[in-house]
Scaffold this motif. Structure first.
Motif, PDB file in Angstrom:
ATOM      1  N   MET A  63       0.836  -1.205   0.000  1.00  0.00           N
ATOM      2  CA  MET A  63       0.000   0.000   0.000  1.00  0.00           C
ATOM      3  C   MET A  63       0.871   1.255   0.000  1.00  0.00           C
ATOM      4  O   MET A  63       0.591   2.225  -0.717  1.00  0.00           O
ATOM      5  N   LEU A 139      -2.441  -2.711  -5.183  1.00  0.00           N
ATOM      6  CA  LEU A 139      -3.519  -2.762  -4.197  1.00  0.00           C
ATOM      7  C   LEU A 139      -4.440  -3.972  -4.374  1.00  0.00           C
ATOM      8  O   LEU A 139      -5.272  -4.238  -3.508  1.00  0.00           O
ATOM      9  N   TYR A 142      -4.382  -6.504  -1.533  1.00  0.00           N
ATOM     10  CA  TYR A 142      -5.080  -5.918  -0.393  1.00  0.00           C
ATOM     11  C   TYR A 142      -6.588  -6.125  -0.534  1.00  0.00           C
ATOM     12  O   TYR A 142      -7.253  -6.560   0.414  1.00  0.00           O
TER      13      TYR A 142
END
Length: 161
Positions: A63, A139, A142
Protein backbone atom coordinates in the motif's frame (compact mmCIF):
# COMPACT_ATOMS: atom_id res chain seq x y z
CA UNK A 1 19.97 16.18 -5.70
CA UNK A 2 17.04 17.77 -3.88
CA UNK A 3 14.57 15.79 -6.00
CA UNK A 4 16.23 12.51 -4.95
CA UNK A 5 15.95 13.61 -1.32
CA UNK A 6 12.28 14.62 -1.78
CA UNK A 7 11.46 11.30 -3.45
CA UNK A 8 13.21 9.36 -0.69
CA UNK A 9 11.23 11.25 1.95
CA UNK A 10 7.98 10.68 0.02
CA UNK A 11 8.78 6.97 -0.25
CA UNK A 12 9.56 6.57 3.45
CA UNK A 13 6.54 8.64 4.51
CA UNK A 14 4.25 6.66 2.22
CA UNK A 15 5.33 3.34 3.67
CA UNK A 16 5.57 4.76 7.17
CA UNK A 17 2.00 6.07 7.25
CA UNK A 18 0.68 2.69 6.13
CA UNK A 19 2.74 0.80 8.69
CA UNK A 20 1.58 3.29 11.32
CA UNK A 21 -2.02 2.43 10.48
CA UNK A 22 -1.17 -1.22 11.05
CA UNK A 23 0.51 -0.38 14.34
CA UNK A 24 -2.54 1.57 15.52
CA UNK A 25 -4.79 -1.34 14.55
CA UNK A 26 -2.57 -3.75 16.45
CA UNK A 27 -3.13 -1.73 19.63
CA UNK A 28 -6.67 -3.09 19.56
CA UNK A 29 -6.02 -6.54 18.12
CA UNK A 30 -2.96 -7.85 19.98
CA UNK A 31 -4.49 -7.71 23.49
CA UNK A 32 -7.75 -9.33 22.29
CA UNK A 33 -6.21 -12.27 20.41
CA UNK A 34 -5.26 -14.56 23.32
CA UNK A 35 -8.52 -13.95 25.20
CA UNK A 36 -11.65 -12.83 23.41
CA UNK A 37 -10.62 -13.80 19.87
CA UNK A 38 -9.25 -17.20 20.92
CA UNK A 39 -12.62 -18.04 22.46
CA UNK A 40 -14.62 -17.33 19.30
CA UNK A 41 -15.94 -20.01 16.98
CA UNK A 42 -14.35 -19.46 13.56
CA UNK A 43 -14.83 -20.84 10.07
CA UNK A 44 -12.79 -23.81 8.91
CA UNK A 45 -10.80 -21.52 6.60
CA UNK A 46 -9.64 -19.25 9.41
CA UNK A 47 -5.82 -19.08 9.36
CA UNK A 48 -3.87 -19.40 12.61
CA UNK A 49 -3.36 -16.03 14.35
CA UNK A 50 0.38 -15.89 13.51
CA UNK A 51 -0.44 -15.58 9.77
CA UNK A 52 -2.14 -12.20 10.08
CA UNK A 53 0.90 -10.16 11.18
CA UNK A 54 3.19 -11.07 8.26
CA UNK A 55 0.37 -10.83 5.70
CA UNK A 56 -0.71 -7.40 6.92
CA UNK A 57 2.89 -6.18 7.06
CA UNK A 58 3.41 -7.10 3.40
CA UNK A 59 0.07 -5.53 2.46
CA UNK A 60 0.89 -2.27 4.28
CA UNK A 61 4.24 -2.10 2.50
CA UNK A 62 2.55 -2.69 -0.88
CA UNK A 63 0.00 0.00 0.00
CA UNK A 64 2.83 2.37 0.87
CA UNK A 65 4.64 1.72 -2.40
CA UNK A 66 1.36 2.28 -4.29
CA UNK A 67 0.80 5.54 -2.40
CA UNK A 68 4.32 6.66 -3.25
CA UNK A 69 3.84 5.88 -6.96
CA UNK A 70 0.74 8.09 -7.01
CA UNK A 71 2.22 10.86 -4.87
CA UNK A 72 5.35 10.96 -7.03
CA UNK A 73 3.24 11.93 -10.05
CA UNK A 74 2.87 15.39 -8.54
CA UNK A 75 0.70 16.75 -5.76
CA UNK A 76 -0.39 19.62 -8.02
CA UNK A 77 -2.41 17.22 -10.22
CA UNK A 78 -6.10 16.95 -9.35
CA UNK A 79 -6.19 13.16 -9.99
CA UNK A 80 -3.32 12.69 -7.53
CA UNK A 81 -5.07 14.72 -4.82
CA UNK A 82 -8.34 12.84 -5.32
CA UNK A 83 -6.61 9.44 -5.30
CA UNK A 84 -4.66 10.26 -2.16
CA UNK A 85 -7.78 11.54 -0.40
CA UNK A 86 -9.66 8.33 -1.19
CA UNK A 87 -6.62 6.36 -0.04
CA UNK A 88 -6.71 8.28 3.25
CA UNK A 89 -10.36 7.38 3.77
CA UNK A 90 -9.75 3.69 3.19
CA UNK A 91 -6.75 3.76 5.52
CA UNK A 92 -8.89 5.25 8.29
CA UNK A 93 -11.53 2.58 7.63
CA UNK A 94 -8.77 -0.04 7.83
CA UNK A 95 -7.86 1.08 11.36
CA UNK A 96 -11.51 1.46 12.32
CA UNK A 97 -12.17 -2.22 11.56
CA UNK A 98 -9.61 -3.29 14.19
CA UNK A 99 -11.20 -0.96 16.72
CA UNK A 100 -14.72 -2.25 16.03
CA UNK A 101 -13.85 -5.94 15.83
CA UNK A 102 -11.18 -6.27 18.52
CA UNK A 103 -11.56 -3.09 20.58
CA UNK A 104 -15.34 -3.06 20.86
CA UNK A 105 -15.54 -6.82 20.27
CA UNK A 106 -18.39 -6.24 17.83
CA UNK A 107 -18.31 -8.57 14.82
CA UNK A 108 -21.61 -7.04 13.63
CA UNK A 109 -20.28 -3.46 13.46
CA UNK A 110 -17.01 -4.76 12.01
CA UNK A 111 -18.94 -6.62 9.30
CA UNK A 112 -20.82 -3.49 8.26
CA UNK A 113 -17.60 -1.49 8.34
CA UNK A 114 -15.53 -4.00 6.35
CA UNK A 115 -18.03 -3.82 3.51
CA UNK A 116 -17.48 -0.04 3.47
CA UNK A 117 -13.72 -0.66 3.60
CA UNK A 118 -13.95 -3.04 0.63
CA UNK A 119 -15.83 -0.40 -1.39
CA UNK A 120 -13.28 2.25 -0.39
CA UNK A 121 -10.39 -0.01 -1.47
CA UNK A 122 -12.06 -0.59 -4.84
CA UNK A 123 -12.55 3.17 -5.21
CA UNK A 124 -8.88 3.67 -4.33
CA UNK A 125 -7.80 1.16 -6.95
CA UNK A 126 -9.90 2.92 -9.58
CA UNK A 127 -8.55 6.33 -8.58
CA UNK A 128 -4.96 5.04 -8.51
CA UNK A 129 -5.47 3.45 -11.94
CA UNK A 130 -6.08 6.92 -13.41
CA UNK A 131 -2.71 8.06 -12.07
CA UNK A 132 -0.50 4.93 -12.05
CA UNK A 133 -1.46 1.47 -13.27
CA UNK A 134 1.32 -0.20 -11.23
CA UNK A 135 0.01 1.54 -8.09
CA UNK A 136 -3.48 0.18 -8.75
CA UNK A 137 -2.13 -3.32 -9.33
CA UNK A 138 -0.20 -3.20 -6.04
CA UNK A 139 -3.52 -2.76 -4.20
CA UNK A 140 -5.15 -5.87 -5.70
CA UNK A 141 -3.70 -8.26 -3.06
CA UNK A 142 -5.08 -5.92 -0.39
CA UNK A 143 -8.55 -6.06 -1.95
CA UNK A 144 -8.35 -9.86 -2.17
CA UNK A 145 -7.24 -10.17 1.46
CA UNK A 146 -10.02 -7.85 2.65
CA UNK A 147 -12.47 -9.94 0.62
CA UNK A 148 -11.25 -12.98 2.57
CA UNK A 149 -11.35 -10.98 5.83
CA UNK A 150 -14.96 -10.05 5.05
CA UNK A 151 -15.78 -13.76 4.85
CA UNK A 152 -13.95 -14.40 8.13
CA UNK A 153 -15.73 -11.50 9.84
CA UNK A 154 -19.08 -12.76 8.58
CA UNK A 155 -18.22 -16.24 9.85
CA UNK A 156 -17.40 -14.93 13.33
CA UNK A 157 -20.62 -12.90 13.34
CA UNK A 158 -22.81 -15.85 12.31
CA UNK A 159 -21.07 -18.49 14.44
CA UNK A 160 -21.03 -16.39 17.62
CA UNK A 161 -24.54 -15.01 18.18
Amino acid sequence: MASVYVRAVQFLLSIGVCLLAGLIGSIYSIPAIPGWYAGLIKTGLNPPPWVFGPVWTVLYILMGIALYLVWSKGWEQKDVKVAMAIFGVQLILNVLWSFLFFGLQSPFLALIEIVLLWIAILMTILAFYRVSVPAAVLLVPYLLWVTFATYLTYGVYVLNP
